[in-house]
Write an enzyme that holds these catalytic residues in place. Structure first.
Site, PDB file in Angstrom:
ATOM      1  N   ARG A   1      49.595 -14.722   3.929  1.00  0.00           N
ATOM      2  CA  ARG A   1      49.611 -14.779   5.383  1.00  0.00           C
ATOM      3  C   ARG A   1      50.227 -13.478   5.895  1.00  0.00           C
ATOM      4  NH1 ARG A   1      51.934 -19.847   3.724  1.00  0.00           N
ATOM      5  NH2 ARG A   1      50.592 -21.638   4.221  1.00  0.00           N
TER       6      ARG A   1
ATOM      7  N   LYS B   1      55.770 -20.617   4.860  1.00  0.00           N
ATOM      8  CA  LYS B   1      56.177 -21.450   5.987  1.00  0.00           C
ATOM      9  C   LYS B   1      57.372 -22.311   5.597  1.00  0.00           C
ATOM     10  CE  LYS B   1      51.710 -21.807   8.343  1.00  0.00           C
ATOM     11  NZ  LYS B   1      50.663 -22.720   8.837  1.00  0.00           N
TER      12      LYS B   1
ATOM     13  N   HIS C   1      43.887 -12.658   8.423  1.00  0.00           N
ATOM     14  CA  HIS C   1      43.720 -13.954   7.766  1.00  0.00           C
ATOM     15  C   HIS C   1      42.373 -14.047   7.042  1.00  0.00           C
ATOM     16  CE1 HIS C   1      46.454 -17.280   7.583  1.00  0.00           C
ATOM     17  NE2 HIS C   1      45.477 -18.166   7.645  1.00  0.00           N
TER      18      HIS C   1
ATOM     19  N   ARG D   1      42.786 -13.554   3.417  1.00  0.00           N
ATOM     20  CA  ARG D   1      43.324 -14.750   2.755  1.00  0.00           C
ATOM     21  C   ARG D   1      42.205 -15.759   2.489  1.00  0.00           C
ATOM     22  NH1 ARG D   1      48.046 -17.937   2.151  1.00  0.00           N
ATOM     23  NH2 ARG D   1      47.943 -20.051   3.006  1.00  0.00           N
TER      24      ARG D   1
ATOM     25  N   HIS E   1      49.717 -24.024   0.283  1.00  0.00           N
ATOM     26  CA  HIS E   1      49.351 -25.157   1.136  1.00  0.00           C
ATOM     27  C   HIS E   1      50.166 -26.375   0.723  1.00  0.00           C
ATOM     28  CE1 HIS E   1      45.096 -23.415   2.116  1.00  0.00           C
ATOM     29  NE2 HIS E   1      46.030 -22.946   2.913  1.00  0.00           N
TER      30      HIS E   1
ATOM     31  N   TYR F   1      37.743 -24.894   1.729  1.00  0.00           N
ATOM     32  CA  TYR F   1      36.992 -23.844   1.049  1.00  0.00           C
ATOM     33  C   TYR F   1      35.824 -24.405   0.234  1.00  0.00           C
ATOM     34  CZ  TYR F   1      40.845 -21.017   2.568  1.00  0.00           C
ATOM     35  OH  TYR F   1      41.772 -20.391   3.366  1.00  0.00           O
TER      36      TYR F   1
END
Length: 305
Positions: free
Chosen positions: A153, A177, A251, A254, A277, A286
């Protein structure tokens, strides 16, 4: 309870209890501030404790005139979280958004680049480009190679430290995150371009390094951490130079990283860990980009093939 007091307490809860990043906290706070502005503009003197579902519905109705369904859904989700917090803390007995439904939105598939497009975009970098005697071309190549090579990210990239590089072991340590850390494999070609920047450009006598940024990997010309906006600008300018018509952002690298791994038969669990994730359902998007992967898995592993 006043709105500002409730908002401050909520932001503290998001930071300490839920461990969210400052960017996420600011996003949640923005939704609540929009509601506060709506109340002030319409002279509605209701507190977070006394505001009714009808008033919240009126705010959402007016907001829907200004934003798309996806943004509207995000605002509703943010407000629902805020009032759930107030209920949890016994400030309220119910959430005024309990009966308010979010608009139906389709699942947006991310834009990706092919391997040829990745190479084309990086090839547009002027490796001799200098600013104040500092070679920013080599820096920009290292940035894009890291975004794509490790699937980072933007926030993870700009916060990357020299002390996070474990090249002998073939990994980098990434802080994602909620300040959650993970180790991501880094291939030799990406290591090569980072080392060129780190050892030849970052150590250049004209590259000043401000106090507090001695360990920050990617620096701007003033010797400080790069901003998210600067990374977006670099990518946008290169996309325009390459003549790309599709929407390209940092992004996109990514998304391309994950898609290319899947196309080359990497398993979803491994991709999930590398991307950081929390839920594998996020990674599953994906699969929608490359359904041929599912067919290949069945053909290879099904016992009655």
């Amino acid at each position: 309870m006043k709105w500002q007091h409730a908002l401050k307490d909520y932001q503290l809860y998001l930071k300490i209890e839920r461990g969210l990043s400052q960017n996420s906290i600011d996003s949640y706070a923005l939704d609540i501030k929009k509601l506060i502005c709506f109340l002030e503009e319409n002279n509605i003197g209701l507190s977070p404790i006394t505001i009714s579902p009808e008033v919240v519905q009126g705010f959402i109705y007016e907001t829907a005139k200004l934003v798309n369904a996806r943004s509207q859904s995000r605002i509703i989700s943010g407000l629902r979280s805020f009032f759930n917090y107030l209920v949890f803390e016994d400030y309220r007995t119910s959430n005024p958004l309990e009966l308010i439904e979010s608009p139906k939105i389709g699942r947006k598939l991310p834009d990706t680049l092919s391997m040829e497009e990745i190479n084309q975009l990086i090839g547009e970098i002027d490796l001799a480009q200098e600013t104040n005697g500092i070679n920013i071309g080599e820096r920009n190549r290292a940035i894009l190679e890291t975004l794509y090579g490790c699937g980072l990210r933007v926030s993870e990239l700009i916060n990357l430290k020299i002390s996070d590089l474990f090249f002998d072991e073939g990994f980098i340590k990434v802080t994602g995150k909620g300040d959650k850390q993970r180790f991501v494999p880094i291939v030799p070609i990406t290591q090569k371009y980072i080392n060129i920047y780190k050892n030849e450009v970052r150590t250049h006598p004209k590259q000043k390094i401000q106090a507090g940024f001695e360990d920050t990997l990617f620096l701007n010309r003033r010797g400080k951490q790069l901003t998210r906006a600067m990374i977006f600008t670099i990518v946008k300018q290169l996309a325009e130079k390459a003549g790309f018509k599709k929407s390209i952002s940092p992004h996109t690298f990514r998304h391309s990283f994950a898609t290319h791994l899947l196309q080359n038969h990497a398993d979803l669990r491994s991709i999930q860990l590398m991307l950081g994730h929390e839920s594998i359902t996020t990674t599953e998007i994906y699969v929608h980009l490359d359904k041929s992967h599912l067919t290949a898995v069945v053909e290879k592993y099904h016992p009655r093939k």
